[in-house]
Motif scaffolding. Structure first.
Motif, PDB file in Angstrom:
ATOM      1  N   ASN A 590       0.814  -1.213   0.000  1.00  0.00           N
ATOM      2  CA  ASN A 590       0.000   0.000   0.000  1.00  0.00           C
ATOM      3  C   ASN A 590       0.850   1.267   0.000  1.00  0.00           C
ATOM      4  N   ALA A 591       2.102   1.113   0.414  1.00  0.00           N
ATOM      5  CA  ALA A 591       2.969   2.298   0.467  1.00  0.00           C
ATOM      6  C   ALA A 591       3.581   2.620  -0.888  1.00  0.00           C
ATOM      7  N   ALA A 592       3.399   1.725  -1.862  1.00  0.00           N
ATOM      8  CA  ALA A 592       3.986   1.954  -3.186  1.00  0.00           C
ATOM      9  C   ALA A 592       3.360   3.177  -3.830  1.00  0.00           C
ATOM     10  N   PRO A 593       4.134   4.010  -4.530  1.00  0.00           N
ATOM     11  CA  PRO A 593       3.576   5.212  -5.166  1.00  0.00           C
ATOM     12  C   PRO A 593       2.584   4.845  -6.260  1.00  0.00           C
ATOM     13  N   GLN A 594       1.527   5.620  -6.356  1.00  0.00           N
ATOM     14  CA  GLN A 594       0.505   5.379  -7.369  1.00  0.00           C
ATOM     15  C   GLN A 594       0.972   5.913  -8.721  1.00  0.00           C
ATOM     16  N   ALA A 595       0.759   5.113  -9.766  1.00  0.00           N
ATOM     17  CA  ALA A 595       1.128   5.539 -11.112  1.00  0.00           C
ATOM     18  C   ALA A 595       0.192   6.648 -11.570  1.00  0.00           C
ATOM     19  N   ARG A 596       0.703   7.516 -12.443  1.00  0.00           N
ATOM     20  CA  ARG A 596      -0.134   8.591 -12.982  1.00  0.00           C
ATOM     21  C   ARG A 596      -1.208   7.986 -13.872  1.00  0.00           C
ATOM     22  N   PRO A 597      -2.413   8.527 -13.837  1.00  0.00           N
ATOM     23  CA  PRO A 597      -3.528   7.924 -14.590  1.00  0.00           C
ATOM     24  C   PRO A 597      -3.359   8.075 -16.097  1.00  0.00           C
ATOM     25  N   VAL A 598      -3.855   7.073 -16.815  1.00  0.00           N
ATOM     26  CA  VAL A 598      -3.912   7.114 -18.275  1.00  0.00           C
ATOM     27  C   VAL A 598      -5.337   6.779 -18.687  1.00  0.00           C
ATOM     28  N   ALA A 599      -5.646   6.982 -19.964  1.00  0.00           N
ATOM     29  CA  ALA A 599      -7.010   6.742 -20.419  1.00  0.00           C
ATOM     30  C   ALA A 599      -7.013   6.448 -21.912  1.00  0.00           C
ATOM     31  N   SER A 600      -8.160   6.031 -22.402  1.00  0.00           N
ATOM     32  CA  SER A 600      -8.386   5.864 -23.837  1.00  0.00           C
ATOM     33  C   SER A 600      -9.586   6.707 -24.238  1.00  0.00           C
ATOM     34  N   LYS A 601      -9.435   7.423 -25.339  1.00  0.00           N
ATOM     35  CA  LYS A 601     -10.554   8.181 -25.912  1.00  0.00           C
ATOM     36  C   LYS A 601     -11.027   7.392 -27.125  1.00  0.00           C
ATOM     37  N   ILE A 602     -12.239   6.845 -27.037  1.00  0.00           N
ATOM     38  CA  ILE A 602     -12.688   5.883 -28.038  1.00  0.00           C
ATOM     39  C   ILE A 602     -14.010   6.345 -28.646  1.00  0.00           C
ATOM     40  N   THR A 603     -14.103   6.232 -29.960  1.00  0.00           N
ATOM     41  CA  THR A 603     -15.350   6.550 -30.656  1.00  0.00           C
ATOM     42  C   THR A 603     -16.364   5.451 -30.357  1.00  0.00           C
ATOM     43  N   ILE A 604     -17.457   5.825 -29.712  1.00  0.00           N
ATOM     44  CA  ILE A 604     -18.437   4.824 -29.282  1.00  0.00           C
ATOM     45  C   ILE A 604     -19.801   5.020 -29.929  1.00  0.00           C
ATOM     46  N   LYS A 605     -20.044   6.183 -30.516  1.00  0.00           N
ATOM     47  CA  LYS A 605     -21.362   6.460 -31.081  1.00  0.00           C
ATOM     48  C   LYS A 605     -21.220   7.380 -32.282  1.00  0.00           C
ATOM     49  N   GLN A 606     -22.264   7.428 -33.073  1.00  0.00           N
ATOM     50  CA  GLN A 606     -22.343   8.389 -34.170  1.00  0.00           C
ATOM     51  C   GLN A 606     -23.594   9.215 -33.956  1.00  0.00           C
ATOM     52  N   PHE A 607     -23.484  10.524 -34.171  1.00  0.00           N
ATOM     53  CA  PHE A 607     -24.675  11.336 -33.927  1.00  0.00           C
ATOM     54  C   PHE A 607     -25.293  11.839 -35.224  1.00  0.00           C
ATOM     55  N   TYR A 608     -26.573  12.086 -35.122  1.00  0.00           N
ATOM     56  CA  TYR A 608     -27.396  12.516 -36.255  1.00  0.00           C
ATOM     57  C   TYR A 608     -28.250  13.688 -35.802  1.00  0.00           C
ATOM     58  N   LEU A 609     -28.542  14.553 -36.742  1.00  0.00           N
ATOM     59  CA  LEU A 609     -29.360  15.714 -36.426  1.00  0.00           C
ATOM     60  C   LEU A 609     -30.821  15.300 -36.280  1.00  0.00           C
ATOM     61  N   PRO A 610     -31.660  16.153 -35.716  1.00  0.00           N
ATOM     62  CA  PRO A 610     -33.084  15.803 -35.583  1.00  0.00           C
ATOM     63  C   PRO A 610     -33.727  15.414 -36.909  1.00  0.00           C
ATOM     64  N   GLY A 611     -33.221  15.984 -38.026  1.00  0.00           N
ATOM     65  CA  GLY A 611     -33.767  15.653 -39.334  1.00  0.00           C
ATOM     66  C   GLY A 611     -33.286  14.328 -39.885  1.00  0.00           C
ATOM     67  N   GLY A 612     -32.403  13.628 -39.162  1.00  0.00           N
ATOM     68  CA  GLY A 612     -31.966  12.307 -39.555  1.00  0.00           C
ATOM     69  C   GLY A 612     -30.610  12.239 -40.223  1.00  0.00           C
ATOM     70  N   SER A 613     -30.059  13.369 -40.669  1.00  0.00           N
ATOM     71  CA  SER A 613     -28.774  13.355 -41.368  1.00  0.00           C
ATOM     72  C   SER A 613     -27.626  13.345 -40.373  1.00  0.00           C
ATOM     73  N   SER A 614     -26.602  12.566 -40.690  1.00  0.00           N
ATOM     74  CA  SER A 614     -25.372  12.634 -39.910  1.00  0.00           C
ATOM     75  C   SER A 614     -24.581  13.855 -40.357  1.00  0.00           C
ATOM     76  N   THR A 615     -23.825  14.420 -39.433  1.00  0.00           N
ATOM     77  CA  THR A 615     -22.908  15.501 -39.818  1.00  0.00           C
ATOM     78  C   THR A 615     -21.564  14.940 -40.260  1.00  0.00           C
ATOM     79  N   GLN A 616     -21.384  13.614 -40.147  1.00  0.00           N
ATOM     80  CA  GLN A 616     -20.119  12.985 -40.506  1.00  0.00           C
ATOM     81  C   GLN A 616     -19.773  13.246 -41.972  1.00  0.00           C
ATOM     82  N   LEU A 617     -18.557  13.708 -42.198  1.00  0.00           N
ATOM     83  CA  LEU A 617     -17.991  14.037 -43.515  1.00  0.00           C
ATOM     84  C   LEU A 617     -18.631  15.269 -44.148  1.00  0.00           C
ATOM     85  N   LYS A 618     -19.962  15.343 -44.205  1.00  0.00           N
ATOM     86  CA  LYS A 618     -20.625  16.437 -44.921  1.00  0.00           C
ATOM     87  C   LYS A 618     -20.773  17.699 -44.085  1.00  0.00           C
ATOM     88  N   GLY A 619     -20.801  17.552 -42.773  1.00  0.00           N
ATOM     89  CA  GLY A 619     -20.961  18.711 -41.919  1.00  0.00           C
ATOM     90  C   GLY A 619     -22.347  19.318 -42.004  1.00  0.00           C
TER      91      GLY A 619
END
Length: 843
Positions: A590-619
């Protein structure tokens, strides 16, 4: 709601490999060969397991130490992205060749240090096994490739030192192509040497022209380090054509300037070599892992401890440190700005342009020299726990003596990045009747806010609400939400900001990897603004800013003005933090020093506008497009490798009757047509748009010109020609700036508090300095010379404020808004007159 045509989707992802098992007792006796085969498989498997087990302890590869922690992190990222990514289960196998090449390009992105045969050798050695390396957390391949890179950089740097000592012929009709991001690696040693020969000449010419025109900026900028791979043709700044011409007319001046240029380039390569040799194993690991993650999409990545810390600071607009912006100035960490309200400003001990020579921890820590140290390492040493002390050995920027040193101590504390918060202004737009129409502008650089247990400064929705109230109280008749440089941020804050302008309703649809779609809606009936609304965008408006612009456009609530379309990032990322508690942790120390935190940023979803179109690529397309050089630059999502495909889903069944709700909307066809026609007319007639078009054409011509001449006389002629164009455009800009609209700035309460604190600190600091001067200064008679302590803000000398930038895009957006306000007022007056006529029977 508006729909857009669909295209075929792209698929990808990794499946985990199943492990074969067998039971010896079930084998038929007549199959000894089968038993032998299975035994060999077992031995082979045990060999793999042994390799994996070796990574559990510290192992050295290519001069880099791989720790158990790094192996655990690598395996964890691999498992997490396989399990969580939006394309989960759709990529049968990772492409080892792509990983090897992407990793190699992550540092040799100019394709200068390796030859094609060397890269092919890496692919042959590691390509097929790359996925197994990653799954086992083994970084052998990464460290071997980077060690080869270090050796090549050392060899090429030695070559450059020797070549710089020799003569160069600047009269040859040769060219160099500095942007090598899409170039091929040289095929032979001769081709490589020729490429480097041209590159050195290119750099020397840049420095010759720079030094001759007394420009002190380096011709190459590499961010926080001097990295000669990032080559660009920067020749702006002070200019003296007569001194430029002396390069070909005065041989003595040429020799003197060339020697200075040689030394400047030699010093640059020396710093670059130091950076590459001193690079830490964790940085190599991060690049290696991200070469894999970005096969899934451009936005999934591993966040090392340093990267995660920077990410959190950007989202929360706060961090723990001393509160100073640092810059690498020829290998020396230099303070470029003291942040208001931070510990450095409160101490009064640090100033702009002070040079940090060494850093020590605590009151009694030993100083560590940081000259020529990579800036990120210096920052890491200066940052620390809140309340702890860091000591800095500085060379004061104001000191005339270069040997002057000063030892100062600063207690680390919270630093609030108020410069990154929302701000506002009120612009007065003249109308045809000689009156003024006040238009409010809210500039929003990102969607920031709370991301868990962090020290959140404030929230985007709260800040925009505060600014809307201030603008409304000041008489704003229309609002422009400026998202041009907004690259995104927190999805939750984007939903809340959109909700400030609609009563209730859907803001964004989010589709999960399993195909399930969730609708994120505004459920707050309160509106902060009911009047006319424009969203100003550009190709740099991405992600969360596209959600806001697209949702308000789909609802018919706002008019979108700007580049033809926005960036086109239509995916959602989530940050997963690695759990540091190992299995059977009750056996751990328990006395061992704690390592600095790391993380992963992962694409988990795709979003679409209320009208149904994705903004992906076309904006999000603009309702009214304004000309821009951004249209020709590779800065959109579609320019990134492995970007997900565009598609669409059913629209949300929702409708707001803006007339009944008495809320402004641009969806009336006659209104939108009139606004577009008025803007088109101005674009073809106003001098500022003629200036803009000339600037666009000139910049596009420079961008399209990929090869740069290495002939000195041609470069001089081109520099003089370019400078004439720049001077003419500067004069035109200055003349146009005199016609700027009157405006009034508004800032947030928290920013005002920081400014007040900063000013108070400056007053107190001034009083102390005056008192010290009074105590130390005597006249010829030995009598004390008394100074008056400052007692008001007026005693602080401030530089004259710069005039507001002549922002053509914002000006035109404000004029469109003024047209909208006037047309809406005319329409309301006509309706009112009709009602009166009906009531009185005049019809």
């Amino acid at each position: 709601m508006r729909k857009r045509p669909s295209t075929a989707p792209r698929t990808s992802l990794v499946n985990n490999h199943n492990r074969d098992t067998f039971d010896v007792n079930t084998l038929p006796k007549e199959a000894p060969n089968l038993l032998m085969t299975q035994t060999l498989k077992t031995i082979a498997r045990l060999g793999c397991v042994t390799l994996a087990a070796l990574t559990l302890q510290s192992t050295t590869y290519g001069g880099f130490e791989q720790t158990k922690e790094m192996a655990d992190q690598t395996r964890w990222v691999m498992n997490t992205i396989n399990a969580r990514h939006y394309l989960h289960g759709k990529m049968e196998k990772l492409n080892g060749t792509e990983i090897v090449e992407a990793f190699t390009e992550s540092f040799d992105y100019g394709r200068m240090y390796f030859q094609r045969s060397e890269v092919d050798d890496f692919v042959f050695r590691f390509g097929d096994a790359m996925e197994d390396f990653l799954q086992k957390g083994n970084l052998y391949a990464a460290f071997e490739i980077y060690a080869a890179y270090q050796a090549n950089v050392q060899a090429r740097t030695d070559w450059a030192y020797q070549r710089l000592s020799q003569d160069f012929d600047f009269s040859l009709d040769e060219k160099f192509f500095p942007d090598r991001r899409k170039a091929k690696w040289p095929a032979t040693a001769a081709e490589s040497n020729d490429l480097w020969e041209r590159r050195l000449k290119y750099e020397l010419l840049n420095e010759l022209l720079s030094l001759a025109s007394e420009e002190q900026e380096e011709a190459l900028e590499y961010g926080e380090t001097s990295n000669p791979d990032n080559v660009s043709d920067q020749e702006n700044g002070s200019f003296d054509s007569a001194k430029i011409k002396r390069l070909v007319e005065d041989s003595e001046f040429m020799v003197e300037t060339l020697d200075a240029a040689r030394e400047k380039i030699r010093r640059r390569y020396e710093r670059n070599l130091t950076y590459i040799i001193d690079r830490e194993a964790a940085e190599v690991q991060e690049s290696f892992i991200n070469a894999m993650t970005q096969l899934f999409d451009p936005h999934s990545s591993f966040l090392s401890a340093d990267t995660l810390e920077s990410f959190n600071s950007a989202v929360q607009n706060s961090f723990v440190g001393i509160g100073a912006l640092l810059e690498d100035d020829d290998g020396i960490c230099t303070i470029k700005q003291i942040l208001p309200g931070g510990p450095a400003e409160e101490s009064g001990l640090l100033h702009d342009e002070d040079k940090i020579i060494a850093v020590a921890q605590g009151k009694d820590g030993e100083f560590e020299d940081v000259v020529d140290m990579q800036l990120r390492y210096v920052v890491r040493k200066i940052k620390g726990e809140k309340g702890s002390i860091v000591r800095l050995l500085i060379r004061p920027g104001s000191a005339g003596d270069p040997s002057a040193r000063k030892d100062i101590s600063i207690t680390r504390g919270d630093v609030k990045l108020t410069a990154n918060l929302a701000s506002a202004k009120l612009i007065d737009i003249p109308n045809a009747d000689g009156g003024l129409i006040p238009v409010g502008v809210i500039q929003l650089p990102s969607f920031y806010g709370n991301i868990g247990a962090g020290n959140t400064l404030t929230t985007t929705a709260g800040d925009v609400t505060e600014l809307l109230k201030k603008l409304s109280a000041a008489g704003a008749q229309g609002i422009i939400l400026d998202l041009r440089m907004n690259g995104g941020g927190l999805l939750s804050e984007a939903v809340r900001v959109a909700g400030l302008f609609i009563p209730i309703g859907p803001v964004v649809q989010v589709r999960n990897p399993d195909g399930r779609t969730d609708v994120l809606s505004d459920r707050d009936l309160n509106l902060e603004w009911k009047g006319p609304l424009i969203v100003l965008t550009s190709r740099f408006s991405a992600s969360a800013s596209e959600i806001v612009a697209g949702a308000l456009q789909d609802h018919g609530r706002a008019l979108v003005v700007g580049n033809t379309s926005t960036h086109g990032k239509g995916t959602v990322q989530e940050v997963y933090h690695m759990n540091r508690r190992p299995a059977f942790s009750w056996f751990q120390n328990n006395a061992a020093p704690q390592a600095r935190p790391v993380a992963s940023k992962i694409t988990i979803k795709q979003f679409y506008l209320p009208g149904g179109s994705s903004t992906q690529l076309k904006g999000v397309p603009s309702d009214i497009a304004l000309p821009s050089v951004n249209e020709f630059l590779p800065i959109g999502e579609s320019d990134l490798p492995h970007a997900l495909a565009w598609d669409e889903i059913p629209e949300v069944d929702w409708f707001n009757d803006w007339k009944k709700l008495n809320i402004s909307s641009p969806e009336e066809p006659k209104l939108k047509t009139a606004l577009a026609q008025n803007s088109t007319s101005r674009q073809s007639s106003l001098a500022e748009f003629a200036f803009l078009q000339e600037q666009i054409e000139w910049r596009k011509g420079r961008y399209d010109e990929k090869d740069i001449s290495l002939d000195l006389e041609q470069r001089i002629a081109r520099k003089i020609e370019d400078q004439m164009v720049i001077n003419r455009m500067d004069d035109a800009y200055e003349a146009l700036s005199k016609t700027n609209y009157a405006e009034q700035d508004f800032i947030l309460e928290i920013a005002q508090e920081q400014d007040a604190l900063s000013k108070q600190n400056l007053l107190e600091k001034g009083a102390v300095e005056v008192a010290l001067d009074a105590a130390e200064t005597t006249n010829d008679l030995g009598a004390s010379v008394t100074a008056i302590e400052p007692d008001s803000d007026e005693t602080i000398e401030e530089e004259e404020e710069d005039k507001p930038d002549f922002d053509i895009y914002l000006r035109e957006s404000a004029r469109i808004m003024a047209d909208w306000i006037e047309l809406e007022a005319t329409d309301k007056a006509a309706i009112s007159a009709t009602k009166i006529a009906v009531t009185t029977g005049a019809l």
